[in-house]
Design a protein around this motif. Sequence first.
Motif, short mmCIF file in Angstrom:
data_model
loop_
_atom_site.label_atom_id
_atom_site.label_comp_id
_atom_site.label_asym_id
_atom_site.label_seq_id
_atom_site.Cartn_x
_atom_site.Cartn_y
_atom_site.Cartn_z
N ASP A 57 -11.29 -7.61 0.41
CA ASP A 57 -12.40 -8.30 1.05
C ASP A 57 -11.94 -9.61 1.68
OD1 ASP A 57 -12.24 -10.22 -1.00
OD2 ASP A 57 -13.84 -9.28 -2.17
N GLU A 58 -12.85 -10.29 2.35
CA GLU A 58 -12.51 -11.50 3.09
C GLU A 58 -12.08 -12.64 2.16
OE1 GLU A 58 -11.75 -12.85 6.88
OE2 GLU A 58 -12.40 -10.88 6.16
N ARG A 88 -5.72 -9.67 10.03
CA ARG A 88 -6.68 -8.77 9.42
C ARG A 88 -6.59 -7.39 10.06
NH1 ARG A 88 -10.02 -8.30 4.80
NH2 ARG A 88 -9.47 -6.12 4.92
N HIS A 89 -6.46 -7.35 11.39
CA HIS A 89 -6.33 -6.06 12.07
C HIS A 89 -5.05 -5.35 11.63
CE1 HIS A 89 -6.60 -3.01 15.20
NE2 HIS A 89 -5.37 -3.32 15.57
N THR A 114 0.86 -1.19 0.00
CA THR A 114 0.00 0.00 0.00
C THR A 114 0.90 1.23 0.00
OG1 THR A 114 -0.09 0.32 2.41
CG2 THR A 114 -1.63 -1.29 1.46
N ASP A 146 -5.55 -3.94 8.21
CA ASP A 146 -6.39 -2.74 8.27
C ASP A 146 -5.56 -1.53 8.68
OD1 ASP A 146 -8.63 -4.17 7.55
OD2 ASP A 146 -9.38 -4.40 9.59
N GLN A 147 -4.70 -1.72 9.66
CA GLN A 147 -3.82 -0.63 10.11
C GLN A 147 -2.85 -0.22 9.01
OE1 GLN A 147 -5.72 0.13 12.96
NE2 GLN A 147 -3.75 0.69 13.82
N GLY A 195 -3.54 -0.18 5.90
CA GLY A 195 -4.24 0.48 4.81
C GLY A 195 -4.66 -0.43 3.68
N TRP A 196 -4.67 -1.75 3.94
CA TRP A 196 -5.13 -2.70 2.92
C TRP A 196 -6.58 -3.03 3.23
CZ3 TRP A 196 -6.94 -7.83 2.74
CH2 TRP A 196 -6.93 -8.43 1.47
N HIS A 197 -7.45 -2.87 2.23
CA HIS A 197 -8.88 -3.01 2.48
C HIS A 197 -9.52 -4.03 1.54
CE1 HIS A 197 -8.40 0.31 5.16
NE2 HIS A 197 -8.03 1.12 4.20
#
Length: 328
Positions: free
Chosen positions: A299-300, A288-289, A200, A292-293, A295-297
Motif C-alpha cells: 500500500d501507499e 510506483r509504476h 517478489t 507495479d510492473q 509485481g509488488w502490491h
Amino acid sequence: MSQSLPFVTPDPVTCQPLGDGTLLIDTGFVRPGFDGAYLLVEGGRAAFVDCGTAHSVPRLLATLAAQGLQPTDVEALILTHIHLDHAGGAGQLLQHLPHAQLLVHPRGARHMADPSKLWAGASAVYGEEVMRRDYGELLPIPAERIIEAGEGHRFSLAGRELHFLDTPGHARHHLSIHDISREQCFTGDTFGLSYREFDTPAGVFILPTTTPVQFDPRALHASIDRIMALQPRRLLLTHYGPVTAQPELTAQLHRLIDAMVTLAQDQAQLGGEERHMRLVQGLACLYRHALDQHGWHGDEVEFMRLLGNDIELNAQGLGIWLDQSPTH
C-alpha cells in the motif's frame, strides 16, 4: 586510546554470513535492512568495507569478536565513498583497530583527515541536533593511516586479492571493489539500491540513486557497465545486501536513469519549491509504476515508508544536477 563501547551480540538481524569469508552487517542506520557494511575474513585476518555511522561501531566490533577475531587482526577499513551513511563512523572505528589502514578514493582522503567540511555541509542541511542524533561525532583520521586507493589499486587480505575501480556517477569519489577469487563486487551506491522488502517472485527490484550533490548520468551509465564487464557472480550493495549479477538488473538501472533524467529535464524551466515538488511527485509515480510492473502490491503507506527518503534525496540530486548542467 580507544573509547569503551557497549558490546552488542550479533544476531541474524545484525549479522548475516554470506559464505566465502564475507559477512553482511546491518549498521542500524534508519531502519533494519537499509544500510550495510561488510566484514571480510581470510586466513585469520580481516577487513571492513564501509562502516556506517559512529553509532554502528559496536555492531561492527561485535561481529568481529563473534568470528573469533581481535581488533588487532583487522588490516583495513575500505570505503566505497565518503557519504556519512558509509563512512561517518570511520574515525571511531579506527580508534579500535590499531593495525588497520583506511583505504579511500584520493578525492575523499582529505575529508577523512579533516571531516569539518563534511560536517558543516551536512549540518547546514539537517541541523546540528539531527546530525549528532543520526550520525554521531565525526572524528579525524591521522594522515599516516590513510591510503589513497585510486583506480587500479590492489590490496591483498592474506592472499585474497581486491582490485579497486574508479566508478563515478553517484559521486566523483566513488570506488567499487572487485573481490576477484570470490567473483563478487562491492558496489557502494554505484549499482543502485535494492531493498529486500521489494523482492517478489519476479526477483529483486533495483533503482538508481541520484543523492546530492554529484549525480552524473553519463558517468553512472558507464560505471554500471564497467562493473558488469567484470562478470561478477554477485554484487554487494550497501543498500542493501547481495544481489545476483543479472543483465536484467543492469537494464533496469539504465532505464530508470534515463527516465529520471527525462523527468528532470521536463522540469528544467521551473525553479525552487515548485520544481522540487514536481520532481518528488514524478519520482513517486515512476517508482510506483515500476514496482507495479515488478509485481509488488504494497500500500501507499508502506511504499512511502520504504522509499520516501530516497524519493526526497533523489529529487534534490536531480535538481542540483539541473542547476549545475545548464545544457543538460
